[in-house]
Motif scaffolding. Structure first.
Motif, PDB file in Angstrom:
ATOM      1  N   PRO A  37       0.821  -1.219   0.000  1.00  9.41           N
ATOM      2  CA  PRO A  37       0.000   0.000   0.000  1.00  9.41           C
ATOM      3  C   PRO A  37       0.853   1.266   0.000  1.00  9.41           C
ATOM      4  N   GLU A  38       0.260   2.325  -0.526  1.00 14.25           N
ATOM      5  CA  GLU A  38       1.008   3.568  -0.698  1.00 14.25           C
ATOM      6  C   GLU A  38       1.307   4.246   0.638  1.00 14.25           C
ATOM      7  N   ASN A  39       0.398   4.129   1.595  1.00 12.47           N
ATOM      8  CA  ASN A  39       0.579   4.759   2.916  1.00 12.47           C
ATOM      9  C   ASN A  39       0.460   3.682   3.994  1.00 12.47           C
ATOM     10  N   PRO A  40       1.461   2.868   4.126  1.00 11.49           N
ATOM     11  CA  PRO A  40       1.365   1.732   5.058  1.00 11.49           C
ATOM     12  C   PRO A  40       1.390   2.177   6.518  1.00 11.49           C
ATOM     13  N   VAL A  41       0.578   1.503   7.337  1.00 14.47           N
ATOM     14  CA  VAL A  41       0.582   1.721   8.792  1.00 14.47           C
ATOM     15  C   VAL A  41       0.697   0.359   9.456  1.00 14.47           C
ATOM     16  N   VAL A  42       1.362   0.323  10.616  1.00 15.82           N
ATOM     17  CA  VAL A  42       1.582  -0.943  11.309  1.00 15.82           C
ATOM     18  C   VAL A  42       1.701  -0.653  12.801  1.00 15.82           C
ATOM     19  N   GLU A  62      15.953  -1.803  -0.016  1.00 16.73           N
ATOM     20  CA  GLU A  62      16.939  -1.493   1.015  1.00 16.73           C
ATOM     21  C   GLU A  62      16.233  -0.877   2.226  1.00 16.73           C
ATOM     22  N   THR A  63      16.500  -1.441   3.403  1.00 20.91           N
ATOM     23  CA  THR A  63      15.885  -0.949   4.632  1.00 20.91           C
ATOM     24  C   THR A  63      16.620  -1.528   5.831  1.00 20.91           C
ATOM     25  N   SER A  64      16.462  -0.901   6.966  1.00 23.54           N
ATOM     26  CA  SER A  64      17.053  -1.426   8.196  1.00 23.54           C
ATOM     27  C   SER A  64      16.136  -2.446   8.868  1.00 23.54           C
ATOM     28  N   LEU A  65      14.915  -2.613   8.350  1.00 26.18           N
ATOM     29  CA  LEU A  65      13.964  -3.541   8.929  1.00 26.18           C
ATOM     30  C   LEU A  65      14.281  -4.978   8.520  1.00 26.18           C
ATOM     31  N   PRO A  89      10.001   4.087   9.917  1.00 24.15           N
ATOM     32  CA  PRO A  89      11.113   3.551   9.114  1.00 24.15           C
ATOM     33  C   PRO A  89      10.880   3.813   7.623  1.00 24.15           C
ATOM     34  N   GLN A  90      11.964   3.994   6.886  1.00 24.93           N
ATOM     35  CA  GLN A  90      11.893   4.215   5.444  1.00 24.93           C
ATOM     36  C   GLN A  90      12.362   2.974   4.690  1.00 24.93           C
ATOM     37  N   ILE A  91      11.734   2.748   3.555  1.00 30.56           N
ATOM     38  CA  ILE A  91      12.112   1.629   2.695  1.00 30.56           C
ATOM     39  C   ILE A  91      12.382   2.189   1.296  1.00 30.56           C
ATOM     40  N   LEU A  92      13.543   1.890   0.764  1.00 26.85           N
ATOM     41  CA  LEU A  92      13.932   2.340  -0.574  1.00 26.85           C
ATOM     42  C   LEU A  92      13.834   1.174  -1.548  1.00 26.85           C
ATOM     43  N   CYS A  93      13.095   1.383  -2.632  1.00 29.05           N
ATOM     44  CA  CYS A  93      12.987   0.394  -3.690  1.00 29.05           C
ATOM     45  C   CYS A  93      13.638   0.957  -4.948  1.00 29.05           C
ATOM     46  N   THR A 106      10.715   5.728  -2.547  1.00 30.70           N
ATOM     47  CA  THR A 106      10.808   5.537  -1.093  1.00 30.70           C
ATOM     48  C   THR A 106       9.410   5.561  -0.483  1.00 30.70           C
ATOM     49  N   VAL A 107       9.184   4.698   0.482  1.00 28.73           N
ATOM     50  CA  VAL A 107       7.932   4.698   1.238  1.00 28.73           C
ATOM     51  C   VAL A 107       8.274   4.777   2.727  1.00 28.73           C
ATOM     52  N   VAL A 108       7.471   5.542   3.475  1.00 28.58           N
ATOM     53  CA  VAL A 108       7.650   5.685   4.926  1.00 28.58           C
ATOM     54  C   VAL A 108       6.495   4.962   5.613  1.00 28.58           C
ATOM     55  N   ILE A 109       6.814   4.067   6.532  1.00 29.59           N
ATOM     56  CA  ILE A 109       5.786   3.327   7.273  1.00 29.59           C
ATOM     57  C   ILE A 109       5.423   4.114   8.531  1.00 29.59           C
ATOM     58  N   THR A 110       4.130   4.343   8.712  1.00 31.24           N
ATOM     59  CA  THR A 110       3.653   4.992   9.941  1.00 31.24           C
ATOM     60  C   THR A 110       3.428   3.914  11.005  1.00 31.24           C
ATOM     61  N   VAL A 111       4.148   4.037  12.098  1.00 28.06           N
ATOM     62  CA  VAL A 111       4.056   3.061  13.191  1.00 28.06           C
ATOM     63  C   VAL A 111       3.227   3.690  14.318  1.00 28.06           C
TER      64      VAL A 111
END
Length: 364
Positions: A37-42, A62-65, A89-93, A106-111
Motif C-alpha cells: 500500500p502507498e501509505n502503510p501503517v503498522v 533497502e531498509t534497516s527492517l 522507518p523508510q524503505i527504498l525500492c 521511497t515509502v515511509v511506514i507509519t508506526v
C-alpha cells in the motif's frame, strides 16, 4: 509457517494483479515503479507485507527492517517486514531500467501505538466561583499527531485538543489541562477524559476513556456566613447545668466542618460533623452541655469553626462573638451574698449605735 507464507503469496499475487492490469492495458510509454500500500501503517512490534512492482528489471529493496520474501513475479516482488520496532522507518525500492537508468522510490511506514492508559488527576473539593484545572494524562501513545483528547462533564464537551503540528513520531505521554469554574450545581458531576487515536483510512480507530476510579466529583464549598454562640438553661433543670449552643449559618459541606467550644482560653470540646452528608448550604447547631461554677462568672465563651478542605485549599475559619457567662444561680448567689453583707452591716451599725448610747449613758 510455510502455510502462512503461501497464503501471503496468494494475497500479494492477487493484489499485484489487481493493481497492474490497468497498466498492461495501455502502452508502456515510460518506466514506472509502484509500492503498495502507498501509505502503510503498522502497530509497533507488528508486521506488514509490501508489494514492489516496476516495468524495469532487478527490483531490490533497502531498509534497516527485518524482511522475509513473500512472493515474486516477472515485474514485482513482495516482502514481509517483521517485528517493526522503528518509528517511521523508510524503505527504498530501486530497479534497473532501459538505457542504464535506475528507478527509485521511497515509502515511509507509519508506526502507531494505541493509548496504553488514560487517567484524570483527582479533582479537589471545589469552592463555588473559583477556577480549577482539570488535567488528563494519556500514556504511551503514537503518533501523537493522530491523537484527539476530549474532556467532558457528563454529556457536555468541555474541551477538545488535537495535535496536528506534532512532528515527533515516537510514543510518549500527553498531558491536557483545561480550567473550569465551579458552579453551584456541579456537585457529583462526572468529569471524564476520552482519547482517540485515528489511523483511518489506512488503519484502525482506537478509543479509550479514563476508568471509573478516575471520575472526580466536584463539591461546592461555602464558608459559614455567621457563627453565633448562646447559653441556655439545661432541660434537666439541675442547678448550674447549661447548654452552650453554637449556630453555624449557611455552610457546606457539613462533613468537613469542625466546631470547637472555648471557655476563656480553655478548650472544652471539638466536634467534627462526620455524619452530615448534605452537600448544599445548611444551618447547623452543635450543643455542648456545661456545668458552670460560681467562679465562672464573668468568663467569656466562644465558638470556633473550621471548614477543612485541605490539602487543595487552606481551611476556612470563623469565630463567634464573645459571650459572657452569667448564670441565674450566680445572680442568686450574689443576691444572697449581698443580703448577708447588708444584714451584717445593719447589725454592726446597730451594735455601734447601741454601744455609743450605752457608753454615753453610763458615763453620766
Amino acid at each position: 509457517m510455510a502455510a502462512v507464507m503461501r497464503f501471503w503469496k496468494l494475497c500479494v499475487v492477487f493484489l499485484w494483479c489487481a493493481m497492474s492490469l490497468p497498466a498492461f492495458s495501455r502502452a508502456q510509454e515510460e518506466d514506472f515503479m509502484r509500492i503498495w500500500p502507498e501509505n502503510p501503517v503498522v502497530p509497533f512490534g507488528g508486521f506488514i507485507v509490501l508489494n514492489f512492482s516496476a516495468n524495469c528489471e532487478n527490483i531490490a529493496v533497502e531498509t534497516s527492517l527485518s524482511k522475509v520474501p513473500a512472493g515474486d513475479g516477472p515485474s514485482w516482488k513482495a516482502f514481509n517486514f517483521t517485528s517493526v520496532t522503528h518509528w517511521e522507518p523508510q524503505i527504498l525500492c530501486h530497479a534497473d531500467c532501459e538505457k542504464g537508468k535506475a528507478k527509485f522510490q521511497t515509502v515511509v511506514i507509519t508506526v502507531y501505538r494505541a493509548p496504553k492508559r488514560v487517567e484524570l488527576d483527582p479533582l479537589p473539593t471545589m469552592e463555588v466561583g473559583e477556577e480549577y484545572n482539570v488535567t488528563c494524562r494519556v500514556f504511551n501513545v503514537a503518533p501523537i499527531r493522530n491523537l484527539t483528547v476530549t474532556l467532558c462533564k457528563g454529556n457536555e464537551e468541555l474541551h477538545k485538543k488535537t495535535f496536528e503540528d506534532h512532528n515527533n513520531p515516537e510514543a510518549s505521554d500527553v498531558v491536557v489541562t483545561h480550567s473550569i469554574t465551579a458552579q453551584q450545581d456541579n456537585h457529583r458531576e462526572e468529569i471524564t477524559c476520552h482519547a482517540a487515536l485515528d489511523m483511518r483510512p489506512e488503519g484502525p480507530l482506537f478509543e479509550k476513556a479514563s476508568p471509573d476510579k478516575s471520575y472526580s466529583q466536584s463539591r461546592a464549598v461555602y464558608p459559614p456566613e455567621q457563627v453565633i454562640v448562646e447559653l441556655q438553661k439545661s432541660s434537666t433543670g439541675q442547678s448550674w447545668h447549661y447548654d452552650l449552643k453554637c449556630h453555624v449559618i449557611r455552610v457546606a459541606p457539613l462533613s468537613n466542618l469542625t466546631v470547637t467550644f472555648f471557655k476563656g482560653t480553655e478548650r472544652l470540646i471539638s466536634r467534627k460533623l462526620w455524619n452530615y452528608t448534605k452537600a448544599e448550604r445548611a444551618n447547623v447547631t452543635v450543643i455542648h452541655p456545661i456545668v458552670l461554677q460560681p467562679g465562672d462568672y464573668g468568663k467569656e465563651a466562644t465558638c470556633h469553626v473550621t471548614l477543612d478542605v485541605s490539602p487543595h485549599k487552606e481551611p476556612f475559619t470563623a469565630t463567634s462573638h464573645k459571650l459572657e457567662l452569667k448564670a441565674a444561680e450566680t445572680y442568686r448567689a450574689v443576691t444572697v451574698a449581698a443580703s448577708a453583707v447588708a444584714t451584717l452591716a445593719f447589725v454592726l451599725v446597730g451594735f455601734v449605735i447601741y454601744y455609743l448610747v450605752w457608753a454615753h449613758g453610763g458615763s453620766k
